[in-house]
Every structure is written in structure tokens, then in C-alpha cells.
Design a protein around this motif. Structure first.
Motif, PDB file in Angstrom:
ATOM      1  N   ALA A  76      41.075 -19.938 -38.137  1.00 15.84           N
ATOM      2  CA  ALA A  76      39.672 -19.898 -39.115  1.00 15.84           C
ATOM      3  C   ALA A  76      38.871 -18.898 -38.797  1.00 15.84           C
ATOM      4  N   SER A 110      35.906 -23.582 -40.703  1.00 14.79           N
ATOM      5  CA  SER A 110      36.572 -22.604 -41.716  1.00 14.79           C
ATOM      6  C   SER A 110      35.892 -22.749 -43.030  1.00 14.79           C
ATOM      7  N   ARG A 113      37.854 -24.692 -45.860  1.00 17.63           N
ATOM      8  CA  ARG A 113      39.105 -24.206 -46.341  1.00 17.63           C
ATOM      9  C   ARG A 113      40.101 -24.971 -45.914  1.00 17.63           C
TER      10      ARG A 113
END
Length: 311
Positions: A76, A110, A113
Motif C-alpha cells: 500500500a 491504503s 483500497r
């Protein structure tokens, strides 16, 4: 690109245009090498990238192997747009209350995500290394059902108390919660009827490895049967099929999907014709599982992915 065997050319183009392509990067390389792959997958334009959530996997257990959540967190920090996921996390060695904290942290790092692949867990190293009993299939699904329900609850609500057949939680906290609301998307692995009902109840996505087998056409016939079974399951549950993404792990077939760029294009077309929204391939390895040539991956990434985006 070789199109699916049926349907109009405009219909095939429309299906391929919405197909998302993902890649698995096994956690079997030191980060000094592995980070290049995660960065490259992001830069190439893959839609999602995954890693296996195992303590060790098949005969690769004797080689290097790294933790999935740590790997994804590192990934990430070196990517910006690609979605990141486990393929798949299981209750073989995870407790929902503890795992929820890791998932929440990864979703935060992240910036929302995460795709959380979940499965019942098989037999092998993961089920044996902690010294526990190897469960038969029915009990593994029983445990998976409870694992999924409790994980869903802890990720959505603060202060969860639960006493089940497999797990206990006492005032489990989730503050601050996931970036993605009400929680990260669950991509639930399922081939059997009970697991498919979990897809209908909890999943934002369904992932399948297909039915197994040594013949490619027979494997695709089995995938078609599983897709039809899922349709029936969703209908019985009153779930709109349009609300569920469908992921196919292409490399569970008898032939590695990156055998050539043309073969990969063929397999994407076949998946699209069966209504799959997403396919997943694997970063080629030098030997053993997913052995292949990285040059094919480069061709797929630099030529085929842009073609799909223009379809």
C-alpha cells in the motif's frame, strides 16, 4: 484477441470493456525484490493485486514465505491506485476480532483500497502447523460461516460480544472503523451451495477457482455450472445479481493463463462470456507453481491491458 465462441462482436467488446484484470504476487520474495512487482502492477494498470494468506503453501512451504497482511501494508505504501487483497484469508489461523484490527489498519494505510478475499480454508500446512485438528469439509464450512458473520459484525459495529461454536468475542472494538463504509468489501470464495449462500448474504464479490480437473474444456464447463449455481443461489436469496462482482482465478485451470498473451486473451474472453466481471492471473515464477516467462506478462500488461481499456 480471440473472442468468445458465441455472441455478437459488439456484445463481446462490451463485455471485455468492463472486465477487470488482477494479478497475484506470491509472498515468496524478499521485499527488496517484491516491491518492484507491486509497483509495476500498479503502473501497468492492473485493477487489483493479491497475495496468498497462508502460513505456508504446498511444497513452497520449504522456501521463503512472508506474512500477507504485512506484505499488503508494505504494498500500500509503494502503490497509489491499485486495489489490494487477500486470496484468500481463512479461519485456519485467524480470529475475527484480531483480524478485524489488521484489516482496519490496512484499509487506513491504503486509503480504502482493500478487497478482502475470504474462504473456508483447506487442509495442509495452515491447518496443521498450530497443532489443531484437521476438520472435515462440513465443519470447515460451519466454522467459515461463523467466522464471516462475526468478522462482518466487528468491522461494522463497535463493542461486539459473541459466543458461538467456534469463536468468542467480548466487547470487541472497531474504532475508528474502515475507510470504506460500512466495511471493506468481502470477496467470498465458494464452490458449494452453503458457501454460495454466504456469498449472497455477505459478499460484495464472489471468487472461484473452478471445479478442478485435467482437461481445459471440462474445467470451463465446470466453471459455467458454478456460475449458473450462483445465479440460482442469488435468486433464492432475493439478491440482485448486478450487486455482486464475480472473480475467476484463471490459473486453477489445467493450463497457466500466461502461457502466451494470445492464450490469456482467449481465457479472458471465455470468462467474460460467462458473466465474470474480474479475472485473476499470477506473476510468473521461475519453476514449480505458475512457472512461466515474465516476458509474456510484460506483453499482456503493455499491449493487452490497453486494448481492453479501449474495447
Amino acid at each position: 484477441m480471440v473472442a468468445p465462441a458465441h455472441g455478437t462482436s459488439s456484445g463481446r467488446a462490451a463485455r471485455l470493456a468492463i472486465m477487470r484484470i488482477g494479478i497475484v504476487i506470491l509472498p515468496d520474495q524478499r521485499w527488496s525484490e517484491s516491491q518492484r512487482r507491486w509497483r509495476q502492477a500498479d503502473e501497468w494498470g492492473f485493477d487489483h493485486a493479491w497475495t496468498y494468506d497462508h502460513l505456508g503453501w504446498r511444497d513452497l512451504v520449504d522456501g521463503p514465505w512472508f506474512d500477507s497482511m504485512t506484505t499488503l501494508t508494505a504494498a500500500a505504501t509503494v502503490t497509489s491506485r491499485i486495489r489490494l487483497g487477500t486470496l484468500v484469508a481463512s479461519p485456519n489461523f485467524r480470529h475475527p476480532a484480531a483480524f478485524a484490527r489488521q484489516v482496519t489498519a490496512l484499509d487506513d494505510v491504503s486509503a480504502g483500497r482493500v478487497l478482502l478475499g475470504l474462504g473456508a480454508g483447506g487442509i495442509g500446512f495452515d491447518s496443521a502447523v498450530l497443532g489443531g485438528e484437521t476438520l472435515p469439509p462440513r465443519q470447515r464450512v460451519d466454522r467459515f460461516a461463523e467466522f464471516t458473520e462475526l468478522l462482518d459484525l466487528v468491522l461494522r459495529e463497535d463493542g461486539t460480544t459473541w459466543r458461538g461454536d467456534w469463536f468468542t468475542a467480548v466487547d470487541a472494538r472497531n474504532n475508528p472503523g474502515c475507510v470504506q463504509r460500512p466495511r471493506v468489501p468481502f470477496v467470498v470464495a465458494a464452490n458449494g451451495p452453503r458457501s454460495m449462500r454466504l456469498v449472497a448474504r455477505f459478499g460484495q464479490g464472489w471468487v472461484t477457482t473452478g471445479p478442478g480437473g485435467d482437461d481445459l474444456d471440462s474445467w470451463w464447463d465446470g466453471v459455467a455450472e458454478l456460475a449458473a449455481r450462483l445465479d440460482d443461489t442469488l435468486a433464492a436469496a432475493g439478491r440482485d445479481p448486478a450487486t455482486l462482482d464475480r472473480y475467476l482465478s484463471l490459473d486453477s485451470a489445467p493450463v497457466f493463463s500466461l502461457s502466451s498473451a494470445q492464450f490469456f486473451a482467449d481465457q479472458v474472453g471465455r470468462a467474460a462470456a460467462l458473466g465474470f466481471t474480474d479475472v485473476v492471473t499470477h506473476w510468473p515464477r521461475a519453476s514449480s507453481w505458475y512457472a512461466g516467462d515474465e516476458a509474456v506478462l510484460v506483453e499482456v500488461a503493455t499491449r493487452l491491458l490497453p486494448e481492453l481499456r479501449r474495447a
